[in-house]
Scaffold this motif. Structure first.
Motif, PDB file in Angstrom:
ATOM      1  N   LEU A  29      43.034  25.793  75.449  1.00 14.25           N
ATOM      2  CA  LEU A  29      42.739  25.179  76.987  1.00 14.25           C
ATOM      3  C   LEU A  29      41.622  25.884  77.690  1.00 14.25           C
ATOM      4  N   GLY A  30      41.528  27.189  77.545  1.00 12.31           N
ATOM      5  CA  GLY A  30      40.267  27.688  77.943  1.00 12.31           C
ATOM      6  C   GLY A  30      39.005  27.303  77.604  1.00 12.31           C
ATOM      7  N   ALA A  31      38.854  27.155  76.301  1.00  6.17           N
ATOM      8  CA  ALA A  31      37.557  26.610  75.575  1.00  6.17           C
ATOM      9  C   ALA A  31      37.573  25.239  75.995  1.00  6.17           C
ATOM     10  N   THR A  32      38.389  24.662  76.052  1.00  4.57           N
ATOM     11  CA  THR A  32      38.237  23.090  76.547  1.00  4.57           C
ATOM     12  C   THR A  32      37.740  22.725  77.873  1.00  4.57           C
ATOM     13  N   LEU A  33      38.282  23.566  78.734  1.00  4.76           N
ATOM     14  CA  LEU A  33      37.805  23.813  80.332  1.00  4.76           C
ATOM     15  C   LEU A  33      36.391  24.257  80.314  1.00  4.76           C
ATOM     16  N   ALA A  34      36.425  25.387  79.583  1.00  4.09           N
ATOM     17  CA  ALA A  34      34.913  25.963  79.552  1.00  4.09           C
ATOM     18  C   ALA A  34      33.590  24.825  79.284  1.00  4.09           C
ATOM     19  N   ALA A  35      34.114  23.858  78.233  1.00  6.36           N
ATOM     20  CA  ALA A  35      33.160  22.870  77.793  1.00  6.36           C
ATOM     21  C   ALA A  35      33.156  21.867  78.889  1.00  6.36           C
ATOM     22  N   ALA A  36      34.167  21.573  79.424  1.00  5.44           N
ATOM     23  CA  ALA A  36      34.198  20.273  80.541  1.00  5.44           C
ATOM     24  C   ALA A  36      33.590  20.860  81.822  1.00  5.44           C
ATOM     25  N   LEU A  37      33.765  22.053  82.170  1.00  7.37           N
ATOM     26  CA  LEU A  37      33.181  22.392  83.463  1.00  7.37           C
ATOM     27  C   LEU A  37      32.032  23.377  83.245  1.00  7.37           C
ATOM     28  N   SER A  38      31.548  23.421  82.067  1.00  8.61           N
ATOM     29  CA  SER A  38      30.235  24.413  81.791  1.00  8.61           C
ATOM     30  C   SER A  38      30.342  25.837  82.612  1.00  8.61           C
ATOM     31  N   THR A  39      31.491  26.507  82.176  1.00 13.02           N
ATOM     32  CA  THR A  39      31.747  27.820  82.681  1.00 13.02           C
ATOM     33  C   THR A  39      31.981  28.767  81.524  1.00 13.02           C
ATOM     34  N   ALA A  40      30.854  29.501  81.595  1.00  8.88           N
ATOM     35  CA  ALA A  40      30.651  30.510  80.508  1.00  8.88           C
ATOM     36  C   ALA A  40      31.770  31.663  80.480  1.00  8.88           C
ATOM     37  N   TRP A  41      32.305  32.169  81.489  1.00 11.55           N
ATOM     38  CA  TRP A  41      33.121  33.251  81.581  1.00 11.55           C
ATOM     39  C   TRP A  41      34.624  32.737  80.917  1.00 11.55           C
TER      40      TRP A  41
END
Length: 336
Positions: A154-166
């Protein structure tokens, strides 16, 4: 995980409520199974079927969440007793799987809320469960890995969707931590469960499947704007992800052969923990195929997905029949 002793069942206003109150923590695996089948159907373009499965998963999740909160508020001793069992970690895994599917719908705020909830539950339940580990445990012991990797997915999925590196880097830490937990769980796993387990022995393979899915999501999250991994890191992540998928498919073959060699007919709530690894293997195969651009893996993933759907229907029919019988028995008892 066995069901609760009858003495634990509280009074209920209806036979349905009384039956629902006897559901063990392992019932959360039904949400996991339904949610991941929804993810697989989405990945293969069967959006209508995927959304039907998602609705079923959400309804079950809401019911189990309400029960979870009710016990926490009114039956603290019982809640604590159940929180010490490996099945309690299905709360984290199920919430993460739902969040992943919700993110695919573009509902990122809701997906973030589900990630926050799962993250808050994870350390509390993880400590309670691992403090009560024993030797020669059933396949549910691998839920420590599944819950952790669910957060990574879920963290990686959201990172891609929100362009959030951390968020992607946090997911990477959880990915590696999940693999450590898999190794620890394996030392406690009773390998004899492969031929005599009631269904949750499949989580031994399912934990590798969700690990491979997490790896593929981390690979896919990288982009020119984020630049998450350098070349060496990216190559290592790809190698580990492929190795995890190969190990998962090997477990799948072994577990399937054991089912034919030693058939275990009859419904058990732990059979949902068979559907989940089957669906997760399909989803992981499809996701790795997309991340690494391997077309023949997509074909394999589609075949595995329809096998998972067929098993979901069989287990669902068994669950419905068992529920009907249980509710009828409680209704009959109430009339006496």
């Amino acid at each position: 995980m066995p069901g609760r002793p009858a003495s634990h069942a509280p009074a209920a206003d209806s036979p349905l409520g009384a039956w629902w109150s006897t559901r063990p923590p392992a019932a959360g695996s039904a949400v996991m199974a339904t949610g991941i089948v929804s993810v697989g159907l989405h990945l293969t373009g069967y959006e209508t079927l995927s959304r039907i499965m998602l609705v079923l998963a959400v309804l079950a999740w809401v019911g189990l969440a309400a029960d979870f909160l009710a016990r926490l508020a009114t039956q603290r001793d019982r809640w604590l007793e159940e929180a010490r069992t490996p099945g309690a970690l299905t709360a984290v895994a199920a919430t993460s799987v739902l969040g992943t599917r919700v993110s695919a719908l573009g509902r990122q705020t809701l997906a973030e809320a589900l990630l926050a909830l799962a993250t808050a539950l994870w350390p509390v339940l993880l400590v309670l469960v691992m403090r009560h580990w024993k030797r020669r445990m059933p396949g549910a012991v691998f839920l420590v890995c599944v819950a952790t990797q669910g957060l990574a997915v879920l963290g990686a999925t959201l990172a891609a969707a929100l362009s959030t590196a951390w968020l992607a880097h946090a997911a990477l830490v959880l990915f590696w931590l999940g693999l450590v937990f898999y190794g620890l769980a394996f030392t406690r796993f009773d390998l004899g469960q492969v031929t005599r387990g009631a269904g949750d022995h499949w989580v031994a393979g399912g934990a590798l499947a969700i690990s491979a899915l997490a790896g593929s999501k981390l690979i896919s999250a990288d982009s020119a704007s984020l630049y998450l991994w350098n070349r060496d890191d990216g190559d290592a992540l790809r190698t580990v992800t492929v190795a995890l998928l190969v190990l998962d498919l090997t477990w799948y073959a072994v577990l399937l052969a054991a089912e034919f060699a030693r058939p275990r007919p009859g419904y058990d709530v732990r059979r949902w923990a068979t559907v989940f690894p089957m669906g997760m293997t399909a989803a992981a195969t499809l996701s790795v195929a997309a991340a690494l651009e391997v077309s023949w893996l997509r074909t394999l993933g589609q075949v595995l997905l329809w096998i998972a759907v067929a098993v979901w229907l069989a287990v669902g029919a068994g669950a419905a029949l068992t529920a009907r019988t249980g509710i009828a028995a409680l209704r009959s008892t109430g009339r006496r």
